[in-house]
Design a protein around this motif. Structure first.
Motif, PDB file in Angstrom:
ATOM      1  N   ASP A   1       0.650  -1.315  -0.115  1.00  0.00           N
ATOM      2  CA  ASP A   1      -0.056   0.080  -0.211  1.00  0.00           C
ATOM      3  C   ASP A   1       1.021   1.389  -0.112  1.00  0.00           C
ATOM      4  O   ASP A   1       1.187   1.738   1.006  1.00  0.00           O
ATOM      5  CB  ASP A   1      -0.861  -0.132   1.454  1.00  0.00           C
ATOM      6  CG  ASP A   1      -1.967  -1.059   1.018  1.00  0.00           C
ATOM      7  OD1 ASP A   1      -2.097  -1.773  -0.155  1.00  0.00           O
ATOM      8  OD2 ASP A   1      -2.897  -1.457   2.116  1.00  0.00           O
TER       9      ASP A   1
ATOM     10  N   LEU B   1      -1.021  -4.146  -3.447  1.00  0.00           N
ATOM     11  CA  LEU B   1      -2.159  -3.425  -2.807  1.00  0.00           C
ATOM     12  C   LEU B   1      -3.210  -4.078  -2.374  1.00  0.00           C
ATOM     13  O   LEU B   1      -3.740  -5.258  -2.880  1.00  0.00           O
ATOM     14  CB  LEU B   1      -2.809  -2.635  -4.185  1.00  0.00           C
ATOM     15  CG  LEU B   1      -1.952  -1.847  -5.018  1.00  0.00           C
ATOM     16  CD1 LEU B   1      -2.848  -1.047  -6.087  1.00  0.00           C
ATOM     17  CD2 LEU B   1      -1.110  -0.663  -4.351  1.00  0.00           C
TER      18      LEU B   1
ATOM     19  N   HIS C   1      -4.348   4.725  -0.125  1.00  0.00           N
ATOM     20  CA  HIS C   1      -3.524   3.610  -0.053  1.00  0.00           C
ATOM     21  C   HIS C   1      -2.586   3.635  -1.423  1.00  0.00           C
ATOM     22  O   HIS C   1      -1.567   2.746  -1.670  1.00  0.00           O
ATOM     23  CB  HIS C   1      -4.244   2.356   0.054  1.00  0.00           C
ATOM     24  CG  HIS C   1      -4.818   2.303   1.484  1.00  0.00           C
ATOM     25  ND1 HIS C   1      -4.092   1.227   2.181  1.00  0.00           N
ATOM     26  CD2 HIS C   1      -5.810   2.914   2.000  1.00  0.00           C
ATOM     27  CE1 HIS C   1      -4.756   1.267   3.482  1.00  0.00           C
ATOM     28  NE2 HIS C   1      -5.789   2.422   3.373  1.00  0.00           N
TER      29      HIS C   1
END
Length: 198
Positions: free
Chosen positions: A28, A52, A59
């Motif tokens: 992130d 992710l 993020h």
């Protein structure tokens, strides 16, 4: 393996730098590499993956600092990642449209040394990521609550179903959330209302 948490200004988002035998993994990228380098000694060429948990603006703020070929996300997050209105970056005047992402499919996917578990709810393509004895829960699970479901692609009903995935992990595993301090899954089961069965 070693993990360093770097907290972004403003949103308090956690970017994680994980050192593994295979290379460095960034989870992130809400914090700039410049800031990360104040906390961790890393070289860009040492970064193997950028993973992710989901695609909300806080993020992915600094996603453009990384090579697209190193970035991985669930395919259900594609619409959100590529649309600034949906990933909320347009509201911040950024207009991030992430391209060149490696998308994977399925409820469980493995890219050594990471295992991804699809947990839709906070967003359609949310995942939790297991690396060794560490579980990166993004905005799906926090110590005493869960992520909100009233933003684009969110779903309360899907999140309720997704929370069942945590039953399959050892309670001693350490969870690293998208915001706030780490905690063990055992602690969350004792404290978090959303993990308690009716």
């Amino acid at each position: 393996m070693n993990v360093i948490r770097v907290v972004s200004d403003g949103f308090g988002e956690n970017t994680y730098v994980v050192t593994t035998p295979e290379g460095i993994i960034i989870i992130d990228p809400g914090t700039s590499l410049k800031t990360i380098r104040k906390e961790a000694v890393i070289k860009e060429e040492d970064i193997k993956y950028v993973l992710l948990t989901h695609g909300h603006y806080d993020h992915i703020t600094c996603i453009d600092e990384y090579e697209p070929g190193k970035i991985y996300a669930h395919t259900a997050e594609k619409k959100l990642l590529e649309n600034p209105s949906i990933n909320l970056s347009a509201m911040a005047g950024e207009g991030i449209s992430a391209r060149g992402i490696n998308y994977y499919e399925g409820d469980v996917h493995e890219t050594d040394p990471a295992v991804f578990y699809h947990v839709p709810g906070h967003t359609a393509g949310c995942v939790v990521i297991k690396i060794g004895s560490m579980l990166f829960t993004g905005d799906t699970l926090f110590f005493d609550t869960v992520g909100r479901t009233d933003l684009p692609t969110g779903s309360t009903n899907r999140l309720k179903e997704s929370l069942k995935v945590f039953e399959g992990f050892d309670r001693s595993i350490t969870c690293y959330p998208g915001h706030g301090e780490e905690f063990t899954l055992e602690e969350a089961y004792k404290t978090n209302y959303f993990l308690k069965k009716p």
